[in-house]
Design a protein around this motif. Structure first.
Motif, PDB file in Angstrom:
ATOM      1  N   UNK A 222      21.071  40.682 -47.250  1.00 26.23           N
ATOM      2  CA  UNK A 222      19.742  40.386 -47.791  1.00 26.23           C
ATOM      3  C   UNK A 222      19.885  39.655 -49.118  1.00 26.23           C
ATOM      4  N   UNK A 223      19.101  38.585 -49.289  1.00 29.14           N
ATOM      5  CA  UNK A 223      19.127  37.787 -50.514  1.00 29.14           C
ATOM      6  C   UNK A 223      17.732  37.697 -51.121  1.00 29.14           C
ATOM      7  N   UNK A 224      17.681  37.267 -52.381  1.00 31.14           N
ATOM      8  CA  UNK A 224      16.408  37.266 -53.103  1.00 31.14           C
ATOM      9  C   UNK A 224      16.056  35.848 -53.580  1.00 31.14           C
ATOM     10  N   UNK A 225      16.215  35.563 -54.869  1.00 31.91           N
ATOM     11  CA  UNK A 225      15.894  34.238 -55.389  1.00 31.91           C
ATOM     12  C   UNK A 225      16.925  33.827 -56.432  1.00 31.91           C
ATOM     13  N   UNK A 226      16.822  32.592 -56.908  1.00 32.92           N
ATOM     14  CA  UNK A 226      17.957  31.933 -57.539  1.00 32.92           C
ATOM     15  C   UNK A 226      18.234  32.274 -58.995  1.00 32.92           C
ATOM     16  N   UNK A 227      17.360  32.964 -59.688  1.00 33.04           N
ATOM     17  CA  UNK A 227      17.598  33.171 -61.119  1.00 33.04           C
ATOM     18  C   UNK A 227      16.971  34.479 -61.557  1.00 33.04           C
ATOM     19  N   UNK A 244      16.246  32.434 -51.427  1.00 33.24           N
ATOM     20  CA  UNK A 244      17.535  32.398 -50.770  1.00 33.24           C
ATOM     21  C   UNK A 244      17.446  33.052 -49.391  1.00 33.24           C
ATOM     22  N   UNK A 245      17.723  32.275 -48.364  1.00 32.71           N
ATOM     23  CA  UNK A 245      17.715  32.822 -47.014  1.00 32.71           C
ATOM     24  C   UNK A 245      18.728  33.953 -46.875  1.00 32.71           C
ATOM     25  N   UNK A 246      18.402  34.902 -45.999  1.00 37.23           N
ATOM     26  CA  UNK A 246      19.364  35.941 -45.668  1.00 37.23           C
ATOM     27  C   UNK A 246      20.495  35.356 -44.828  1.00 37.23           C
ATOM     28  N   UNK A 247      21.602  36.099 -44.730  1.00 39.02           N
ATOM     29  CA  UNK A 247      22.806  35.591 -44.079  1.00 39.02           C
ATOM     30  C   UNK A 247      23.309  36.576 -43.025  1.00 39.02           C
ATOM     31  N   UNK A 248      23.976  36.018 -42.004  1.00 37.31           N
ATOM     32  CA  UNK A 248      24.600  36.853 -40.984  1.00 37.31           C
ATOM     33  C   UNK A 248      25.992  36.307 -40.691  1.00 37.31           C
ATOM     34  N   UNK A 249      26.949  37.239 -40.559  1.00 39.90           N
ATOM     35  CA  UNK A 249      28.341  36.889 -40.295  1.00 39.90           C
ATOM     36  C   UNK A 249      28.781  37.604 -39.022  1.00 39.90           C
ATOM     37  N   UNK A 250      29.170  36.814 -38.019  1.00 41.98           N
ATOM     38  CA  UNK A 250      29.626  37.360 -36.748  1.00 41.98           C
ATOM     39  C   UNK A 250      31.152  37.487 -36.769  1.00 41.98           C
ATOM     40  N   UNK A 251      31.635  38.669 -36.357  1.00 47.64           N
ATOM     41  CA  UNK A 251      33.070  38.879 -36.324  1.00 47.64           C
ATOM     42  C   UNK A 251      33.686  38.122 -35.148  1.00 47.64           C
ATOM     43  N   UNK A 252      34.749  37.385 -35.436  1.00 47.69           N
ATOM     44  CA  UNK A 252      35.437  36.620 -34.400  1.00 47.69           C
ATOM     45  C   UNK A 252      36.264  37.548 -33.513  1.00 47.69           C
ATOM     46  N   UNK A 253      36.655  37.028 -32.342  1.00 47.59           N
ATOM     47  CA  UNK A 253      37.529  37.779 -31.456  1.00 47.59           C
ATOM     48  C   UNK A 253      38.824  38.095 -32.184  1.00 47.59           C
ATOM     49  N   UNK A 254      39.281  39.341 -32.064  1.00 43.36           N
ATOM     50  CA  UNK A 254      40.478  39.757 -32.794  1.00 43.36           C
ATOM     51  C   UNK A 254      41.721  39.769 -31.916  1.00 43.36           C
ATOM     52  N   UNK A 255      41.602  39.358 -30.640  1.00 43.72           N
ATOM     53  CA  UNK A 255      42.768  39.373 -29.772  1.00 43.72           C
ATOM     54  C   UNK A 255      42.883  38.038 -29.039  1.00 43.72           C
ATOM     55  N   UNK A 256      44.107  37.634 -28.770  1.00 42.95           N
ATOM     56  CA  UNK A 256      44.322  36.469 -27.931  1.00 42.95           C
ATOM     57  C   UNK A 256      45.577  36.705 -27.108  1.00 42.95           C
TER      58      UNK A 256
END
Length: 711
Positions: A222-227, A244-256
């Protein structure tokens, strides 16, 4: 409340012009328990002091220099704009709290964030080692001090499904930090390799949840504003800085796989999906919103983890269609793509929302929530309140009923604090309002009689008056393993009341018919002077914030059970759920009682996260039945959960609502899963037999046989 009478003896003060212009005016027995703060005066080994943020504190101190303050020729509106432009957002910080068992010793520990130059604290629970409920700050040894930044929110979860919970900590102006739990009492900062620093935004809260259904936790911020050196977007109509838009981070595949057919671990890494996931597509707000808290929760109970967040309205926009102060729901399609359904959910309700707590307040089988707000004495249109889920997926706003009015709130929790079988709400608040400090929340315990959602105020449950603490972070968990929830709160600052300037709202003529009328108060920071056209600036006496640990007396005789989920992704064939079961929904029915819902939520409250262990009250019942809807849609059931049991319930990827050809197919699936869980040392032989018996009993139309009877 002994302080009230002392300060009411002073003469009434004229309420500040700027403030006036800114804000308008049974077997399941309830209650019977109290909370005592064991951290008072350095008790229980707690020595936390939340330091202010120097850059923002300097701006604040420049206002209150003691010199007369002249009203601009344009009048009070210009005065307010000028004050807002020179009044920083949270100069004393916004501490968050997490309650989790970082070392897997069976006792809940506490993490709390601090400001620049001061370390964050990780308080290890020593009850198991010493037999006494005391804490030791092991942040330095564990490697999670994070000294040097203005830290606020914190959330946790097992990001790599290794059985140990990891920490994510947000910073105002960034970067955020991801600490990986090494499983030996220490953590490693993996922010750089994981790619989750999240830039230099002004982050507030965070949450972990499996948003794309791959069995691994992702992170939303969650984000707010710039100052934050000014609060114009909060107090000045129509002024929108860079939100400031909120952000999302997707976890990458951990196996190959490689040519030899073996699998190898990749380093933990996340990909920023903020621009493509849909969370930036906010109805009527193309430039983003101002978010104070964020949660990962299955809003519509379909086995898919959604996102819900709280937005601050502040002053109304010049274009009413761009109201930004809503509790927002982003529905997940199961792949990590979201749609803003706030309007479809009937949640376009104006307010300055700041914290979330979830439950089923009227025991109708639909998810409800409580959201904190400015409070009735500050703004009668922005009242903290609960929203009730309906069968059609919308939410109803019943108001606050006989309570008449409720105070300001930041963090909040849903707990059955008296273990009577229904869910109650506890929340805290107070705020710096530019020219006054709202001190209207002594700590609010809302008791839920008979699972009616007709809350009443329990004024005797809390033995500490919290009006003199600006509480931000709030989290709950059973710290002493007695089956009753305890509450931890972190304050940005503490105030030393000055008798000349301390004033209750009722003495100022604002009487709302609430039991808190004579308690809700202000500490005036700006007062009229005899000299026309000027104000005197009242020096505020503030101290560093602190940590309170309020332990439940647990002495009303009601029974309880506690349930901790273990997702089986990677442990069983077909297992889909992350190891914490974040995003799951639990139903619990005490024998003879009503069914309540508890979601396993990533994030919630304000910049904080409660223990992921779900507690349920039994009243005087001896046992009950537990149902779980796991992320991915699997439904399991456990019968005969007895008073005083602590259950660790694994995901059995054989749903009782599945499309089975016959009982034999279902039964084979259950036995394979139980064998997998035994081999992974998740359950014992006896636990496996119990899970099999319940699974067989739960199969529709099948009542078991001699080999699979009841417990």
């Amino acid at each position: 409340m002994g302080e009230i009478q002392k300060f009411r003896e002073g003469r009434p003060l004229w309420l500040v012009m700027a403030l006036c212009l800114t804000f308008s005016a049974a077997a399941f027995a309830d209650g019977g328990v109290t909370f005592t703060n064991i951290a008072a005066n350095g008790g229980a080994g707690i020595s936390f002091d939340r330091v202010p943020t120097p850059s923002r504190l300097a701006v604040e101190q420049a206002i209150y220099s003691g010199a007369p303050y002249l009203i601009p020729p344009e009048g009070a509106a210009a005065l307010l704009a000028d004050l807002a432009a020179n009044s920083p957002q949270k100069p004393h910080g916004s501490p968050g709290v997490a309650i989790f068992d970082f070392d897997n010793d069976g006792y809940l520990d506490i993490y709390v964030t601090n400001g620049p130059g001061a370390p964050n604290s990780l308080y290890r629970n020593l009850l198991g080692a010493t037999g006494r409920l005391q804490f030791a700050d092991v942040a330095a040894h564990a490697g999670v001090t994070g000294t040097g930044q203005d830290y606020g929110g914190v959330c946790f979860g097992d990001i790599d499904n290794d059985g140990f919970e990891d920490l994510y900590v947000t910073a105002v102006g960034g970067p955020n930090i991801l600490y990986h739990n090494n499983g030996n009492g220490t953590f490693t900062d993996i922010t750089a390799q994981a790619g989750v620093a999240a830039g230099s935004f002004h982050h507030s809260g965070c949450a972990m949840g499996d948003f794309n259904g791959d069995g691994r936790l992702d992170i939303v911020v969650a984000n707010t504003y710039d100052d934050w050196t000014n609060r114009q977007p909060v107090f000045v109509q129509g002024l929108y800085p860079k939100l400031e838009h909120n952000q999302i981070f997707f976890q990458d595949s951990r196996r190959h796989g490689d040519d030899d057919g073996h699998h190898h671990q990749n380093p933990i890494h996340f990909t920023d999906g903020s621009a493509t996931s849909g969370i930036r597509n906010i109805v009527n707000l193309p430039n983003g919103s101002f978010t104070w808290s964020i949660s990962a929760v299955d809003v519509d109970q379909d086995g898919i983890t959604d996102i819900m967040w709280t937005d601050l309205q502040g002053a109304p926009p010049t274009n009413p269609s761009q109201d930004r102060g809503y509790n927002r729901v982003f529905r997940n399609d199961g792949t990590g793509h979201f749609t803003d359904v706030t309007y479809q959910k009937s949640l376009n309700k104006f307010g300055s929302w700041m914290g979330l707590a979830f439950g089923d307040f009227n025991c109708d089988g639909h998810l409800d929530f409580f959201s904190t707000n400015l409070g009735s004495w500050i703004n009668g249109q922005s009242v903290p309140r609960w929203f009730l889920g309906n069968a059609d997926g919308t939410f109803s706003d019943p108001g606050v009923g006989a309570l008449k009015a409720l105070p300001f709130g930041w963090g909040d929790v849903t707990v059955d604090y008296d273990n009577d079988g229904d869910q109650d709400v506890i929340y805290y608040g107070d705020d710096d309002l530019v020219n006054a400090i709202a001190m209207d929340n002594p700590g609010t315990v809302l008791q839920n009689p008979g699972c009616s959602a007709n809350f009443v105020l329990d004024q005797t449950a809390l033995t500490t008056d919290h009006r003199f603490r600006e509480v931000n972070g709030v989290a709950a968990g059973d710290l002493n393993n007695d089956g009753f929830p305890d509450v931890v709160t972190a304050a940005g600052f503490r105030i030393v009341p000055q008798p000349t300037w301390f004033q209750t709202f009722s003495s100022l003529g604002l009487i709302l018919g609430s039991p808190l009328d004579d308690i809700a108060a202000l500490e005036i920071a700006l007062s009229s002077r005899p000299l026309p056209g000027s104000y005197s600036l009242v020096p505020l006496v503030l101290k560093d914030g602190d940590l309170a640990i309020e332990i439940n007396s647990a002495n009303n005789g009601n029974g309880w059970v506690e349930a901790k989920l273990i997702g089986s992704a990677g442990l069983t064939t077909g297992g889909k759920s992350n190891r914490n079961g974040i995003g799951a929904t639990l139903w619990f029915t005490p024998d003879g009682g009503k069914t309540v819902i508890t979601p396993v939520v990533g994030g919630a409250s304000h910049a904080s996260q409660s223990s992921l262990t779900a507690g349920f009250g039994l009243g005087q019942a001896a046992k009950g039945t537990l149902d779980v809807l796991w992320p991915g849609g699997t439904r399991n059931r456990l019968y005969d959960v007895k008073d005083g049991e602590r259950i660790e319930l694994p995901e059995i990827p054989c749903s009782i609502t599945g499309n089975w050809k016959n009982f034999g197919q279902y039964n084979s699936c259950v036995h394979r899963a139980i064998d997998d869980l035994r081999e992974a040392h998740v359950i014992t032989e006896d636990q496996g037999e119990r899970l099999v018996r319940s699974a067989v009993r739960a199969f529709p139309g099948h009542h078991g046989d001699g080999d699979h009877g009841d417990d």
